[in-house]
Design a protein around this motif. Structure first.
Motif, short mmCIF file in Angstrom:
data_model
loop_
_atom_site.label_atom_id
_atom_site.label_comp_id
_atom_site.label_asym_id
_atom_site.label_seq_id
_atom_site.Cartn_x
_atom_site.Cartn_y
_atom_site.Cartn_z
N ARG A 87 5.59 -5.57 5.60
CA ARG A 87 6.83 -4.95 5.15
C ARG A 87 7.53 -4.28 6.32
O ARG A 87 6.90 -3.91 7.31
CB ARG A 87 6.56 -3.94 4.03
CG ARG A 87 5.80 -2.69 4.46
CD ARG A 87 5.45 -1.84 3.24
NE ARG A 87 4.78 -0.59 3.63
CZ ARG A 87 4.28 0.28 2.77
NH1 ARG A 87 4.34 0.05 1.46
NH2 ARG A 87 3.71 1.39 3.19
N VAL A 129 0.50 -5.03 5.34
CA VAL A 129 0.23 -4.47 4.01
C VAL A 129 -1.10 -4.98 3.46
O VAL A 129 -1.97 -4.19 3.10
CB VAL A 129 1.36 -4.83 3.03
CG1 VAL A 129 1.03 -4.30 1.63
CG2 VAL A 129 2.70 -4.28 3.50
N SER A 164 -2.34 2.61 3.42
CA SER A 164 -1.27 3.01 2.49
C SER A 164 -1.30 2.19 1.20
O SER A 164 -0.72 2.59 0.20
CB SER A 164 0.09 2.86 3.16
OG SER A 164 0.30 1.52 3.57
N ALA A 165 -1.95 1.02 1.24
CA ALA A 165 -1.97 0.11 0.09
C ALA A 165 -3.28 0.17 -0.70
O ALA A 165 -3.31 -0.24 -1.87
CB ALA A 165 -1.72 -1.31 0.55
N ARG A 217 -3.93 0.88 -4.61
CA ARG A 217 -2.68 0.72 -5.37
C ARG A 217 -2.20 -0.73 -5.41
O ARG A 217 -1.60 -1.15 -6.40
CB ARG A 217 -1.57 1.59 -4.75
CG ARG A 217 -1.89 3.06 -4.73
CD ARG A 217 -0.66 3.88 -4.30
NE ARG A 217 -0.20 3.52 -2.95
CZ ARG A 217 1.04 3.15 -2.66
NH1 ARG A 217 1.96 3.11 -3.61
NH2 ARG A 217 1.38 2.86 -1.41
N PHE A 218 -2.43 -1.48 -4.33
CA PHE A 218 -1.95 -2.86 -4.23
C PHE A 218 -3.14 -3.82 -4.32
O PHE A 218 -4.25 -3.51 -3.88
CB PHE A 218 -1.25 -3.09 -2.90
CG PHE A 218 0.03 -2.32 -2.71
CD1 PHE A 218 0.49 -1.43 -3.65
CD2 PHE A 218 0.78 -2.49 -1.55
CE1 PHE A 218 1.66 -0.72 -3.47
CE2 PHE A 218 1.96 -1.80 -1.35
CZ PHE A 218 2.40 -0.90 -2.31
N MET A 254 1.68 -4.47 -7.04
CA MET A 254 1.88 -3.13 -6.50
C MET A 254 2.01 -2.14 -7.66
O MET A 254 2.93 -2.27 -8.49
CB MET A 254 3.13 -3.09 -5.62
CG MET A 254 3.12 -4.12 -4.50
SD MET A 254 4.50 -3.94 -3.36
CE MET A 254 5.88 -4.29 -4.45
N LEU A 298 3.84 2.93 -7.39
CA LEU A 298 4.75 2.83 -6.25
C LEU A 298 5.33 4.19 -5.88
O LEU A 298 5.57 5.04 -6.76
CB LEU A 298 5.85 1.82 -6.54
CG LEU A 298 5.39 0.35 -6.42
CD1 LEU A 298 6.36 -0.57 -7.13
CD2 LEU A 298 5.26 -0.03 -4.96
N LYS A 299 5.57 4.35 -4.59
CA LYS A 299 6.11 5.59 -4.04
C LYS A 299 7.40 5.28 -3.30
O LYS A 299 7.60 4.15 -2.83
CB LYS A 299 5.10 6.20 -3.06
CG LYS A 299 3.72 6.43 -3.63
CD LYS A 299 2.76 6.91 -2.54
CE LYS A 299 1.36 7.09 -3.08
NZ LYS A 299 0.41 7.54 -2.03
N GLU A 329 8.13 5.88 -0.38
CA GLU A 329 7.82 5.40 0.97
C GLU A 329 7.39 3.94 1.00
O GLU A 329 7.20 3.36 2.07
CB GLU A 329 6.76 6.27 1.64
CG GLU A 329 5.52 6.52 0.81
CD GLU A 329 5.58 7.84 0.04
OE1 GLU A 329 6.65 8.17 -0.53
OE2 GLU A 329 4.53 8.52 0.00
N ASP A 330 7.23 3.32 -0.16
CA ASP A 330 6.96 1.89 -0.22
C ASP A 330 8.24 1.07 -0.11
O ASP A 330 8.18 -0.17 -0.03
CB ASP A 330 6.25 1.53 -1.53
CG ASP A 330 4.86 2.12 -1.62
OD1 ASP A 330 4.49 2.61 -2.72
OD2 ASP A 330 4.12 2.10 -0.60
N TYR A 354 9.74 -6.82 1.95
CA TYR A 354 8.37 -7.34 1.97
C TYR A 354 8.41 -8.83 2.33
O TYR A 354 9.16 -9.60 1.73
CB TYR A 354 7.70 -7.12 0.63
CG TYR A 354 7.26 -5.69 0.42
CD1 TYR A 354 8.20 -4.68 0.21
CD2 TYR A 354 5.92 -5.34 0.45
CE1 TYR A 354 7.81 -3.36 0.05
CE2 TYR A 354 5.51 -4.02 0.27
CZ TYR A 354 6.46 -3.04 0.08
OH TYR A 354 6.07 -1.73 -0.08
#
Length: 128
Positions: free
Chosen positions: A38, A48, A63-64, A67-68, A83, A86-87, A89-90, A94
């Motif tokens: 990303r 990612v 960071s993933a 969550r991912f 995903m 999600l935040k 900052e995501d 992609y």
């Protein structure tokens, strides 16, 4: 001609979910490493997630993690990125990518220069 086409991006509220898809065409990608990267505005492209061609070996950026989820469907020649949570900052464009160099099925990589074909990208925007 090798082509990767991403889809599934969009606008979502923080805490929501999206599933990105990357459909590959031009050849069979069952024996190749595939990954998601990303790029946010003003930032460098970052890794990612990746999945080896065995479909079991995966790697995630910190960071993933948790969550991912990256997965692949060999019959559809498609790789997915689920995903969740999600935040803001995501928020980024992609990209999916494939490494066609021969590697073991367990092999994954975070290095973008190892991937030789890229999709056009799909925008993900997470609002707070």
């Amino acid at each position: 001609q090798v082509q990767l086409v991403e889809s599934g991006g969009g606008l979502v509220q923080a805490g929501g979910s999206l599933r990105l898809s990357c459909a590959a065409s031009g050849r069979t990608f069952g024996n190749f490493l595939m990954g998601w990267f990303r790029q946010a505005p003003g930032k460098e492209r970052e890794f990612v997630a990746a999945v080896g061609w065995n479909g079991v070996s995966t790697d995630y950026a910190d960071s993933a993690k948790g969550r991912f989820t990256i997965s692949r469907d060999y019959a559809k020649n498609t790789v997915y990125l689920q995903m969740n949570s999600l935040k803001p900052e995501d928020t980024a464009v992609y990209y999916c990518a494939v490494c066609t160099r021969p590697h073991g099925g367990w092999y994954t990589s975070r290095r973008d220069y190892e991937y030789d074909y890229w999709g056009q990208g799909t925008q993900v925007t997470v609002s707070s």
